[in-house]
Design a protein around this motif. Structure first.
Motif, short mmCIF file in Angstrom:
data_model
loop_
_atom_site.label_atom_id
_atom_site.label_comp_id
_atom_site.label_asym_id
_atom_site.label_seq_id
_atom_site.Cartn_x
_atom_site.Cartn_y
_atom_site.Cartn_z
N LEU A 1 8.66 -17.97 -48.02
CA LEU A 1 8.92 -19.00 -47.03
C LEU A 1 10.12 -18.59 -46.20
O LEU A 1 10.89 -17.72 -46.59
CB LEU A 1 9.15 -20.37 -47.68
N ALA A 2 10.26 -19.22 -45.06
CA ALA A 2 11.39 -18.94 -44.17
C ALA A 2 11.77 -20.22 -43.44
O ALA A 2 10.92 -21.07 -43.17
CB ALA A 2 11.04 -17.86 -43.17
N VAL A 3 13.03 -20.33 -43.12
CA VAL A 3 13.52 -21.44 -42.31
C VAL A 3 13.73 -20.90 -40.91
O VAL A 3 14.39 -19.88 -40.72
CB VAL A 3 14.83 -22.01 -42.89
N VAL A 4 13.12 -21.57 -39.94
CA VAL A 4 13.20 -21.13 -38.55
C VAL A 4 13.68 -22.28 -37.65
O VAL A 4 13.50 -23.44 -37.99
CB VAL A 4 11.83 -20.61 -38.04
N VAL B 1 8.50 -22.45 -42.68
CA VAL B 1 7.20 -21.84 -42.43
C VAL B 1 6.79 -21.00 -43.64
O VAL B 1 7.63 -20.50 -44.37
CB VAL B 1 7.20 -20.97 -41.15
N MET B 2 5.46 -20.92 -43.83
CA MET B 2 4.88 -20.17 -44.95
C MET B 2 3.67 -19.41 -44.50
O MET B 2 3.06 -19.74 -43.48
CB MET B 2 4.46 -21.14 -46.05
N ASN B 3 3.30 -18.42 -45.26
CA ASN B 3 2.09 -17.63 -45.06
C ASN B 3 0.88 -18.56 -45.20
O ASN B 3 0.81 -19.35 -46.14
CB ASN B 3 2.08 -16.53 -46.12
N ALA B 4 -0.09 -18.46 -44.29
CA ALA B 4 -1.27 -19.34 -44.33
C ALA B 4 -2.07 -19.17 -45.61
O ALA B 4 -2.57 -20.16 -46.17
CB ALA B 4 -2.16 -19.06 -43.12
#
Length: 78
Positions: free
Chosen positions: A31-34, A46-49
């Motif tokens: 996951l990442a914070v954008v 956001v995360m990988n679908a």
């Protein structure tokens, strides 16, 4: 109450740390914070679908954690 500014890296680490408490999320869940100006806090997770489809309960957990953290943290400007 004033919100604390935090970097996206620190916020990602904080979310990952909280996820370790729950068995429905595998270790190392990507996951990442954008930056996201749609939220007043200025950030989104956001995360990988593919991972979203494989672990829907983990996605719900992440959304809950993000909701809690948005009350506390604003994304710091780089």
């Amino acid at each position: 109450m004033a919100k604390t500014r935090i970097s996206s890296t620190d916020l990602t680490a904080l979310i990952a740390e909280r996820l370790q408490r729950f068995s429905e999320c595998p270790d190392g869940f990507p996951l990442a914070v954008v930056p996201d100006h749609a939220h007043r806090s200025g950030w989104s997770v956001v995360m990988n679908a593919g991972e979203r489809r494989r672990h829907p309960s983990c996605v719900r957990r992440i959304e809950t954690i993000a909701r809690q953290l948005r009350r506390i943290y604003l994304l710091a400007q780089d």
